[in-house]
Design an enzyme around this catalytic site. Structure first.
Site, PDB file in Angstrom:
ATOM      1  N   HIS A   1       0.814  -1.217   0.000  1.00  0.00           N
ATOM      2  CA  HIS A   1       0.000   0.000   0.000  1.00  0.00           C
ATOM      3  C   HIS A   1       0.847   1.267   0.000  1.00  0.00           C
ATOM      4  CE1 HIS A   1       0.201   0.928   4.432  1.00  0.00           C
ATOM      5  NE2 HIS A   1       0.328  -0.383   4.553  1.00  0.00           N
TER       6      HIS A   1
ATOM      7  N   ASP B   1       6.186   1.857   6.411  1.00  0.00           N
ATOM      8  CA  ASP B   1       4.899   1.159   6.300  1.00  0.00           C
ATOM      9  C   ASP B   1       3.999   2.013   5.399  1.00  0.00           C
ATOM     10  OD1 ASP B   1       2.436  -0.044   6.622  1.00  0.00           O
ATOM     11  OD2 ASP B   1       2.195   0.555   8.715  1.00  0.00           O
TER      12      ASP B   1
ATOM     13  N   GLU C   1      -5.324   1.114   2.676  1.00  0.00           N
ATOM     14  CA  GLU C   1      -5.005   0.049   3.631  1.00  0.00           C
ATOM     15  C   GLU C   1      -5.095   0.532   5.064  1.00  0.00           C
ATOM     16  OE1 GLU C   1      -2.816  -2.631   6.261  1.00  0.00           O
ATOM     17  OE2 GLU C   1      -2.455  -0.502   5.932  1.00  0.00           O
ATOM     18  N   GLU C   2      -4.591   1.741   5.310  1.00  0.00           N
ATOM     19  CA  GLU C   2      -4.526   2.230   6.700  1.00  0.00           C
ATOM     20  C   GLU C   2      -5.910   2.475   7.298  1.00  0.00           C
ATOM     21  OE1 GLU C   2      -2.070   1.990   8.498  1.00  0.00           O
ATOM     22  OE2 GLU C   2      -0.229   2.264   7.344  1.00  0.00           O
TER      23      GLU C   2
ATOM     24  N   ASP D   1       3.932  -6.184   3.283  1.00  0.00           N
ATOM     25  CA  ASP D   1       3.713  -5.058   4.193  1.00  0.00           C
ATOM     26  C   ASP D   1       4.741  -5.186   5.305  1.00  0.00           C
ATOM     27  OD1 ASP D   1       2.591  -2.839   5.434  1.00  0.00           O
ATOM     28  OD2 ASP D   1       0.531  -3.535   5.178  1.00  0.00           O
TER      29      ASP D   1
ATOM     30  N   HIS E   1       4.403   2.849  12.853  1.00  0.00           N
ATOM     31  CA  HIS E   1       3.470   3.983  12.948  1.00  0.00           C
ATOM     32  C   HIS E   1       4.068   5.168  13.704  1.00  0.00           C
ATOM     33  CE1 HIS E   1      -0.560   1.901  11.719  1.00  0.00           C
ATOM     34  NE2 HIS E   1       0.402   1.749  10.836  1.00  0.00           N
TER      35      HIS E   1
HETATM   36 ZN   LIG Z   1       1.038  -1.281   6.299  1.00  0.00          ZN
END
Ligand SMILES: [Zn+2]
Length: 346
Positions: free
Chosen positions: A71, A188, A222-223, A243, A323
């Site tokens: 993503h 990510d 995706e998030e 991922d 994150h």
């Molecule tokens: Zn991810």
């Protein structure tokens, strides 16, 4: 056997993509960059209605086709309120944490095309003034965007063109150390997008014809949970999320390895696929770890939830401080490429 130059190439592509802000819902520029990059390698790539990029890598068996999903959308923020003092209250896009955004430089993208800089700060952020700074709880009510403009009222802010609903994007602070560590927000999952571009270049450079028809889907939601829920090409029997791999207490993976996920919050991955991923790592001498991720959901689980009859798997380079200000390593990129080549028999 794929050589390490492709890991370097994958990182170059990742760094270029990281420089394009793309929180979920604000991904058009990034998606066009991704599409153009695959097209310039000689592939057929198209933007889906939803805004993702679907790439056909070719390959023979169209009835046992494989989908690789990564993503390009990231965490971020959106203006929820223009406050009377000229500051902005944010709402999170995806799992953006206020603790992780505090003191970061941001860009506010207005609908009129202006980009205005600012910083996310704890409200009343001078430690010489605010006794509460040390202990105050950080959330989106106690933090705010301080614009780098002479604004003292909501009217001043609106005069700049800023409105509720505008996107607020955090500086990724991308850097690579001499020791090979890769540091940035949003590794990510832009690191995996870079890896799939590297894989596509390798296949083209070596004129590899895959035994299975293979597609790449670079998703853009995706998030927020529904990235890979649509645009599954006909003939797909397996879908693998590429991922970030989890790194942390109780898990074995490091940033220098490729992680194979056996189970996450959505339950176990397909037993046969996990076994084949382990075999592919062994066959190509890819340094790997098999782990269970405690708090994680993947794009291919969204594919399953949408009703696709597929077997699913999840791999990716180890990423620490996920994150937040994330860290991986060029070896993790290379090991992920090796595993993918093993899986594709390329
Ligand atoms: Zn991810």
């Amino acid at each position: 056997m794929i050589n390490k130059e492709y890991a370097e190439y994958a990182w170059e592509q990742t760094a270029a993509l990281l420089a394009i802000d793309s929180p979920s819902g604000f991904t058009a520029t990034a998606a066009h960059w991704v599409k153009n990059t695959f097209c310039s390698l000689g592939y057929d790539a198209r933007i889906t209605n939803k805004g993702g990029v679907l790439v056909d890598l070719g390959g023979e068996n169209v009835d046992d086709a494989l989908l690789l999903a990564a993503h390009a959308d990231t965490l971020g923020g959106m203006v929820a309120q223009i406050k009377g003092n000229g500051r902005l209250r944010l709402t999170n896009i995806g799992g953006m944490r206020p603790e992780n955004g505090e003191t970061e430089n941001v860009k506010v993208y207005t609908r009129c095309g202006k980009v205005i800089e600012g910083t996310m700060q704890f409200c009343n952020a001078s430690v010489h003034v605010n006794a509460d700074y040390k202990t105050g709880k950080r959330d989106f009510d106690t933090t705010e965007i301080v614009l780098d403009e002479d604004v003292r009222s909501a009217e001043d802010v609106r005069a700049l063109g800023i409105e509720v609903g505008d996107y607020v994007c955090f500086d990724p602070r991308t850097r690579r150390t001499a020791s090979g560590y890769l540091k940035s927000r949003f590794l990510d999952d832009k690191l995996s997008v870079g890896i799939l571009i590297g894989l596509a270049k390798y296949l083209k450079d070596h004129a590899v014809t895959l035994s299975r028809r293979t597609y790449i889907h670079i998703t853009v939601y995706e998030e927020v949970g529904h990235g890979c829920s649509a645009s599954v090409p006909a003939g797909i029997t397996e879908a693998i999320s590429v991922d970030m791999g989890c790194v942390g207490d109780g898990l074995t993976c490091t940033e220098r390895q490729v992680s194979i996920c056996a189970k996450d919050s959505g339950g176990p991955y397909n037993y046969e696929v996990v076994g084949k991923l382990i075999d592919a790592a062994k066959k190509t001498d890819a340094d790997y770890a098999v782990d269970v991720y405690p708090f994680y959901g993947s794009d291919v689980e969204a594919t399953l939830s949408a009703g696709a009859d597929i077997r699913h798997g999840l791999i990716g380079p180890g990423v620490y401080a996920s994150h937040g200000y994330e860290r991986s390593h060029i070896d993790g990129v290379y090991n992920t490429l090796k595993l993918l080549c093993g899986y594709l028999n390329a």
